[in-house]
Write a protein that holds these residues in place. Sequence first.
Motif, mmCIF file in Angstrom:
data_model
loop_
_atom_site.group_PDB
_atom_site.id
_atom_site.type_symbol
_atom_site.label_atom_id
_atom_site.label_comp_id
_atom_site.label_asym_id
_atom_site.label_seq_id
_atom_site.Cartn_x
_atom_site.Cartn_y
_atom_site.Cartn_z
ATOM 1 N N LYS A 1 0.827 -1.208 0.000
ATOM 2 C CA LYS A 1 0.000 0.000 0.000
ATOM 3 C C LYS A 1 0.868 1.268 0.000
ATOM 4 O O LYS A 1 0.548 2.250 -0.676
ATOM 5 C CB LYS A 1 -0.891 -0.023 1.248
ATOM 6 N N TYR A 2 1.964 1.264 0.763
ATOM 7 C CA TYR A 2 2.727 2.499 0.974
ATOM 8 C C TYR A 2 4.217 2.385 0.649
ATOM 9 O O TYR A 2 4.968 3.319 0.887
ATOM 10 C CB TYR A 2 2.556 2.978 2.420
ATOM 11 N N GLY A 3 4.677 1.246 0.157
ATOM 12 C CA GLY A 3 6.090 1.113 -0.173
ATOM 13 C C GLY A 3 6.933 0.742 1.037
ATOM 14 O O GLY A 3 6.436 0.276 2.066
ATOM 15 N N ASP B 1 7.046 -13.361 0.568
ATOM 16 C CA ASP B 1 6.521 -12.023 0.837
ATOM 17 C C ASP B 1 6.129 -11.332 -0.464
ATOM 18 O O ASP B 1 6.997 -11.032 -1.287
ATOM 19 C CB ASP B 1 7.609 -11.185 1.523
ATOM 20 N N PRO B 2 4.863 -11.036 -0.643
ATOM 21 C CA PRO B 2 4.406 -10.524 -1.942
ATOM 22 C C PRO B 2 4.781 -9.077 -2.219
ATOM 23 O O PRO B 2 4.795 -8.236 -1.332
ATOM 24 C CB PRO B 2 2.878 -10.638 -1.826
ATOM 25 N N TYR B 3 5.101 -8.823 -3.469
ATOM 26 C CA TYR B 3 5.244 -7.455 -3.977
ATOM 27 C C TYR B 3 3.925 -7.059 -4.645
ATOM 28 O O TYR B 3 2.870 -7.544 -4.288
ATOM 29 C CB TYR B 3 6.387 -7.380 -4.983
ATOM 30 N N GLY B 4 4.010 -6.199 -5.638
ATOM 31 C CA GLY B 4 2.813 -5.690 -6.294
ATOM 32 C C GLY B 4 2.284 -4.473 -5.555
ATOM 33 O O GLY B 4 2.921 -3.962 -4.633
ATOM 34 N N GLY B 5 1.119 -3.996 -5.989
ATOM 35 C CA GLY B 5 0.582 -2.782 -5.387
ATOM 36 C C GLY B 5 1.499 -1.608 -5.676
ATOM 37 O O GLY B 5 2.106 -1.518 -6.744
ATOM 38 N N LEU B 6 1.656 -0.732 -4.689
ATOM 39 C CA LEU B 6 2.482 0.464 -4.902
ATOM 40 C C LEU B 6 3.929 0.114 -5.243
ATOM 41 O O LEU B 6 4.602 0.854 -5.965
ATOM 42 C CB LEU B 6 2.451 1.365 -3.652
ATOM 43 N N MET B 7 4.421 -1.022 -4.708
ATOM 44 C CA MET B 7 5.805 -1.410 -4.990
ATOM 45 C C MET B 7 6.075 -1.436 -6.492
ATOM 46 O O MET B 7 7.184 -1.130 -6.940
ATOM 47 C CB MET B 7 6.118 -2.784 -4.390
ATOM 48 N N GLY C 1 7.721 -6.209 -11.874
ATOM 49 C CA GLY C 1 8.263 -7.431 -12.475
ATOM 50 C C GLY C 1 8.583 -8.496 -11.445
ATOM 51 O O GLY C 1 8.904 -9.624 -11.812
ATOM 52 N N ASN C 2 8.512 -8.150 -10.173
ATOM 53 C CA ASN C 2 8.764 -9.149 -9.132
ATOM 54 C C ASN C 2 7.445 -9.569 -8.503
ATOM 55 O O ASN C 2 6.640 -8.725 -8.109
ATOM 56 C CB ASN C 2 9.678 -8.568 -8.056
ATOM 57 N N LEU C 3 7.239 -10.881 -8.403
ATOM 58 C CA LEU C 3 6.021 -11.364 -7.742
ATOM 59 C C LEU C 3 6.190 -11.383 -6.231
ATOM 60 O O LEU C 3 5.341 -10.919 -5.491
ATOM 61 C CB LEU C 3 5.674 -12.773 -8.225
ATOM 62 N N TYR C 4 7.310 -11.943 -5.796
ATOM 63 C CA TYR C 4 7.525 -12.016 -4.344
ATOM 64 C C TYR C 4 8.985 -12.272 -4.005
ATOM 65 O O TYR C 4 9.767 -12.679 -4.856
ATOM 66 C CB TYR C 4 6.615 -13.092 -3.709
ATOM 67 N N GLN C 5 9.307 -11.983 -2.739
ATOM 68 C CA GLN C 5 10.620 -12.333 -2.181
ATOM 69 C C GLN C 5 10.506 -13.717 -1.574
ATOM 70 O O GLN C 5 9.483 -14.050 -0.989
ATOM 71 C CB GLN C 5 11.000 -11.446 -0.996
ATOM 72 N N LEU C 6 11.573 -14.469 -1.677
ATOM 73 C CA LEU C 6 11.596 -15.806 -1.084
ATOM 74 C C LEU C 6 12.833 -15.890 -0.196
ATOM 75 O O LEU C 6 13.955 -15.749 -0.671
ATOM 76 C CB LEU C 6 11.665 -16.836 -2.215
ATOM 77 N N GLN C 7 12.615 -16.075 1.099
ATOM 78 C CA GLN C 7 13.760 -16.216 2.020
ATOM 79 C C GLN C 7 13.882 -17.655 2.499
ATOM 80 O O GLN C 7 12.882 -18.271 2.862
ATOM 81 C CB GLN C 7 13.579 -15.340 3.254
ATOM 82 N N TYR C 8 15.111 -18.134 2.513
ATOM 83 C CA TYR C 8 15.432 -19.429 3.122
ATOM 84 C C TYR C 8 16.104 -19.073 4.445
ATOM 85 O O TYR C 8 17.278 -18.691 4.465
ATOM 86 C CB TYR C 8 16.393 -20.225 2.230
ATOM 87 N N LEU D 1 -3.457 -8.776 -5.560
ATOM 88 C CA LEU D 1 -4.585 -8.439 -4.682
ATOM 89 C C LEU D 1 -4.679 -6.915 -4.554
ATOM 90 O O LEU D 1 -3.699 -6.202 -4.795
ATOM 91 C CB LEU D 1 -4.364 -9.053 -3.287
ATOM 92 N N PRO D 2 -5.840 -6.396 -4.141
ATOM 93 C CA PRO D 2 -5.916 -4.955 -3.866
ATOM 94 C C PRO D 2 -4.835 -4.547 -2.853
ATOM 95 O O PRO D 2 -4.430 -5.355 -2.005
ATOM 96 C CB PRO D 2 -7.316 -4.789 -3.267
#
Length: 507
Positions: free
Chosen positions: A174-176, A376-382, A397-404, A260-261
Motif C-alpha cells: 500500500k505504501y512502499g 513475501d508478496p510485492y505488487g501494489g504500490l511497490m 516485475g517481481n512477484l515475491y521475495q523468497l527467504q530461506y 490483490l488490492p
Amino acid sequence: SLASTAEIDEFLGCLSADIPTRLIQTPSTPSYSALLLSTAWNLRYILPDTSNPLGIIAATEHAHVQTTVRCGRRHGVRVRVRSGGHDYEGLSYASVHLHKHNEPFAVLDLAALRAIHVDPARAEAWVESGATLGELYYAVGAASCSLGFPAGSCPTVGIGGHLSGGGFGSLARKYGLSADNVLDAVVVDANGRLMNRSAMGEDLFWAIRGGGGESFGVVLSWKVRLVPVPETVTVFSIIRSRNQSAIELITKWQEVAPVLPQDLYLRVLVLNQQANFQALFLGRCGDLHRLMQDRFPELGMTEQNCREVSWVQSTVFFGFSTTSVPLVQLLNRSSNPRYYLKVKSDHVQEPIPRDVWESIWTAWLEKPEAALLMLDPYGGLMSSISPSETPFPHRQGNLYQLQYYSFWYENGTAVAEKRMSWVRGLYKEMEPYVSKNPRAVYVNYRDLDLGTNELDGNVTSYEKARVSWGDKYFKGNFKKLAAVKTMVDPHDFFRNEQSIPPLPAAK
Ligand code: FDA
C-alpha cells in the motif's frame, strides 16, 4: 593501513577527551562482553574465533558519534555502526575481514540514541536510529489510532539498519518501503560533520534511503511520513499441511497475492511442513471475507479466522504470531530468543510450477534441518515506484521475495554445517526458477556468500564489489551509489565486507 597498538591507545585517548570513559568499553573493562552481546543477534558471529572490536562506544549524544568518527579517521581505526544489531551477517559487531586485512575496528553503538517524537497533526515523526521498529510502532499507536508506519515485522529490528537498507513489511503493497517514506535525516559524515537533508544534498539523501548501512556515514535520526490506516484492521493466520492442499495453495498464492488490492497483504511462512498464510487487511472482516471468497476461495477462509484489531496490534500479530501478547511487548528490546542464523534469499518473477513445489517439499522441506521459508508478496504500490527512485531496485516485475531462513539453537560446527548446507543446497536448486542476470537479492537480507570486498590499493575494489554482490543488491543503481561514495567518503573510511566502493580513479 593497520593501526598499531600505540595508535589504538591514541584512538582511545582521543575518544576520552570528549566522551565519558564509562561509555567506552574495551576488552579489559568489565562491561565489554555484556555490551557487545547486548544486540548481537546472530550467535554465529559471537564464536570465539570471530574478530572482536577493540572497543565499543555507547554513544548517548550526537557529539559522541562525531568524536568517534574524527578519532577513528585520525588514528586509523575503523568504525562499525550498530543500531539494532540484526544484520544477518553480523556486520555491525563482527568482522570476518579483520584477519584478512588486519584492520582494527571499534563498534559505535547507537542503542541509547532512540528518541521518538510523533507529530500526529502533521502525520510525521522524528526517530533516532537506535530505536527499534517496535518502539516506533508503539509510539505511533499511542499518538494516533489512524496512523501507521510501513516497516518490517520483527519488533526488535533497529531503525538505523532497517531504513538504511529499505524496510519491507505488511504495509509495503500500500505504501512502499520504510525508505520510501523518509522525508529528512541527520547524518554524521566521514569528516565528523553533522548534516540534515538540505546540507547533505539530494544525492547523499538518495543513497542513505536503501543503499545499505555503513557506507556513507552514520545516520543519527530520520524524519518519516506516517501513513493513514483505518482504526480497525483485520488479520488472520490460516495453517495448512501437505494433506490439506498446502502445495496447491502455495502454487495458487503466487498468482493471487501480488495482484490483490493494495489494502490486502498476504504472506506465507512454511515451517515444520506447514504453510501459514498470514494476512493484514486495511478494513473489516466482512469485506476481507468477501474479497478472499472472490480471489482465493481455495484457502477456505471464514469469518472465524478474522481478528479485528488496531493497526498497532497488527504489528504485535506479525511480530509474535498472536494478537494476545500485550502491546508493551513492542518495547521489549530482548523479546526474541537469540539463535544461530543463516539466510539466503531470492526474487521470484514467474510462478514456480506445482510439480517443482512438490519435489522441493519432498526433497527439502521434509528434512529435519529444513529452514523456514518466507514468501513475501510485492505488487501494489511497490510496482509503481521507479527502480531508480531509491537505491532499492526490486520493483515492477517481481512477484515475491523468497527467504530461506535457517535458525538453530544448538552450538557446534556439525549442526551449523548441516543447517547452512541445507540453505545453500536449496538455493542452488532454485536457480532455474528465480530472477536471473542478476539473481537479485534485497540488501537487508545480507548474504556474504555472494562475495566480499577486496582492496584495490587503499580502497575497496569497485569491479570486484560490482560483480560479486553490487549488481545483485542494486542492479542499475550500483554505479550511482559508488559515485555518491566517491563524493562523500573518497578515502573509504566507512567500509565493511560489502560496503559501497568509491568509483575507480580514472587511469
Ligand atoms: P544493525 O545494527 O546490525 O545494522 C545493519 C547494517 O547497517 C550494518 O552494516 C550497520 O553497520 C549499518 N548501520 C546500522 N545503523 C546504522 C546507522 N545509524 N547509520 C549507518 N549505518 C548503520 N527486513 C525487512 O525489510 N523486513 C522484515 O520484516 C525484517 N525482519 C527481520 C527479522 C529478523 C529477526 C532479523 C534478524 C532481520 C530482519 N530484517 C527484516 C532485516 C533487517 O531489516 C536488517 O537486518 C537491518 O539492516 C537491521 O537493522 P539493525 O539496525 O537492527 O541492524
